[in-house]
Motif scaffolding. Structure first.
Motif, mmCIF file in Angstrom:
data_model
loop_
_atom_site.group_PDB
_atom_site.id
_atom_site.type_symbol
_atom_site.label_atom_id
_atom_site.label_comp_id
_atom_site.label_asym_id
_atom_site.label_seq_id
_atom_site.Cartn_x
_atom_site.Cartn_y
_atom_site.Cartn_z
ATOM 1 N N ILE A 25 0.894 -1.133 0.054
ATOM 2 C CA ILE A 25 -0.096 0.034 0.022
ATOM 3 C C ILE A 25 0.993 1.089 -0.025
ATOM 4 O O ILE A 25 1.808 1.281 0.638
ATOM 5 C CB ILE A 25 -0.938 0.211 1.056
ATOM 6 N N GLU A 26 0.368 2.234 -0.778
ATOM 7 C CA GLU A 26 1.508 3.300 -1.163
ATOM 8 C C GLU A 26 0.462 4.681 -1.066
ATOM 9 O O GLU A 26 -0.681 4.654 -1.740
ATOM 10 C CB GLU A 26 2.044 3.240 -2.183
ATOM 11 N N HIS A 27 0.881 5.500 -0.353
ATOM 12 C CA HIS A 27 0.221 6.987 -0.385
ATOM 13 C C HIS A 27 0.721 7.738 -1.359
ATOM 14 O O HIS A 27 2.003 7.920 -1.317
ATOM 15 C CB HIS A 27 0.155 7.685 1.027
ATOM 16 N N ARG A 28 -0.099 8.288 -2.433
ATOM 17 C CA ARG A 28 0.496 9.058 -3.501
ATOM 18 C C ARG A 28 -0.059 10.558 -3.523
ATOM 19 O O ARG A 28 -1.529 10.665 -3.157
ATOM 20 C CB ARG A 28 0.278 8.378 -4.760
ATOM 21 N N THR A 29 0.729 11.394 -3.754
ATOM 22 C CA THR A 29 0.113 12.860 -3.717
ATOM 23 C C THR A 29 0.544 13.538 -5.371
ATOM 24 O O THR A 29 1.528 13.893 -5.120
ATOM 25 C CB THR A 29 0.405 13.783 -2.940
ATOM 26 N N PRO A 30 -0.182 13.060 -6.426
ATOM 27 C CA PRO A 30 0.285 13.529 -7.791
ATOM 28 C C PRO A 30 0.145 14.994 -7.943
ATOM 29 O O PRO A 30 -0.999 15.366 -8.106
ATOM 30 C CB PRO A 30 -0.375 12.507 -8.687
ATOM 31 N N GLY A 31 1.220 15.910 -7.927
ATOM 32 C CA GLY A 31 0.994 17.300 -8.367
ATOM 33 C C GLY A 31 -0.150 18.083 -7.887
ATOM 34 O O GLY A 31 -0.110 18.300 -6.653
ATOM 35 N N ASN A 32 -0.930 18.589 -8.627
ATOM 36 C CA ASN A 32 -2.104 19.331 -8.292
ATOM 37 C C ASN A 32 -3.151 18.460 -8.343
ATOM 38 O O ASN A 32 -4.294 19.176 -8.123
ATOM 39 C CB ASN A 32 -2.340 20.321 -9.174
ATOM 40 N N LEU A 33 -3.418 17.110 -8.223
ATOM 41 C CA LEU A 33 -4.402 16.164 -7.915
ATOM 42 C C LEU A 33 -4.811 15.821 -6.490
ATOM 43 O O LEU A 33 -3.738 15.950 -5.799
ATOM 44 C CB LEU A 33 -4.346 14.911 -8.868
ATOM 45 N N ARG A 34 -5.622 15.236 -6.419
ATOM 46 C CA ARG A 34 -6.158 14.719 -4.955
ATOM 47 C C ARG A 34 -5.350 13.583 -4.405
ATOM 48 O O ARG A 34 -4.831 12.778 -5.341
ATOM 49 C CB ARG A 34 -7.621 14.466 -4.834
ATOM 50 N N ALA A 35 -5.005 13.475 -3.240
ATOM 51 C CA ALA A 35 -3.862 12.296 -2.691
ATOM 52 C C ALA A 35 -4.990 10.926 -2.913
ATOM 53 O O ALA A 35 -6.195 11.173 -2.698
ATOM 54 C CB ALA A 35 -3.821 12.537 -1.529
ATOM 55 N N PHE A 36 -4.260 9.721 -3.052
ATOM 56 C CA PHE A 36 -4.888 8.591 -3.005
ATOM 57 C C PHE A 36 -3.968 7.555 -2.562
ATOM 58 O O PHE A 36 -2.988 7.603 -2.336
ATOM 59 C CB PHE A 36 -5.517 8.324 -4.570
#
Length: 186
Positions: A25-36
Motif C-alpha cells: 500500500i502506498e500513499h500518493r500525492t500527484p502534482g495538483n491532484l487529490r491524494a489517493f
C-alpha cells in the motif's frame, strides 16, 4: 468501517465481495491532484492479484482476522491435521494456504494460521527451518574461488541449491519463503 490510512501490509479487507489481503500500500500525492492510496492485493481463496485506488475519505470494509498458533501433526489427503495448543482440538488446514513452502513442513512444527470465523484463510510457516541433507554430489576440491552452487535434496524431499562444501548428513538452515540456503547448522 475503516479508512485507507488504517490499512497496512498484511491487513484483510472485503472488496467487491471477495476477501483480500494487502500486499503493498502506498500513499500518493500527484502534482495538483487529490491524494489517493494505491493498493496491491491478493485474493485469499484464488490467489489472484489485484490493484485498486482508494480515495483518502473512502470507507473500507476491514475484516478482523484471528491468528492462532497450531502444531502440525500429520498430512491427510490435501489437508494438514493441526492441533490447537491451547484447546487440543484437531483442525484440518488446506495445504494450498501455504503455497510452495508446504515442502518444508515437519511433524510437531508450530505454524500461524489466520481464521475468518471458523474458516482458515492463510497459513504461515516459521521463516527458517533446519533440515538434513539426504543427497548431494560431492564438491570438487579447490573450487572455492567462485560462489558455485550445487543441488541438494533434504529430508522432506525438496531440492534446493547449496554451496559446494555442504555434504550428505549436514544439517542446514533454509528460508521457507525463498527456498534458499541460509547456513550450515553445527
Amino acid at each position: 468501517m475503516a479508512k485507507p490510512n488504517d490499512l497496512s501490509r498484511g491487513s484483510f479487507i472485503r472488496y467487491n465481495g471477495e476477501l483480500l489481503t494487502i500486499t503493498e500500500i502506498e500513499h500518493r500525492t500527484p502534482g495538483n491532484l487529490r491524494a489517493f492510496y494505491q493498493a496491491k492485493m491478493k485474493n485469499v481463496k484464488s490467489g489472484k492479484s489485484a490493484e485498486a485506488r482508494f480515495r483518502a475519505d473512502e470507507d473500507i470494509d476491514m475484516v478482523r482476522v484471528e491468528v492462532k498458533e497450531l502444531q502440525y501433526l500429520y498430512k491427510d489427503g490435501d489437508s494438514l491435521v493441526c492441533m490447537d495448543t491451547e484447546t487440543f482440538d484437531q483442525i484440518y488446514i488446506p495445504t494450498i494456504l501455504f503455497g510452495d513452502a508446504i515442502d518444508f513442513v515437519k511433524e510437531e512444527m508450530n505454524m500461524l494460521i489466520s481464521f475468518d470465523g471458523e474458516t482458515p484463510i492463510q497459513g504461515e510457516l516459521p521463516s527458517h527451518v533446519e533440515m538434513e541433507v539426504t543427497y548431494t554430489e560431492p564438491g570438487i576440491k579447490g573450487d572455492t574461488a567462485t560462489k558455485t552452487l550445487k543441488p541438494a535434496t533434504v529430508d522432506n524431499g525438496p531440492t534446493i541449491t547449496v554451496p559446494l562444501f555442504v555434504e550428505i548428513g549436514d544439517r542446514i538452515k533454509i528460508d521457507t519463503r525463498t527456498r534458499a540456503y541460509v547456513e550450515r547448522v553445527k
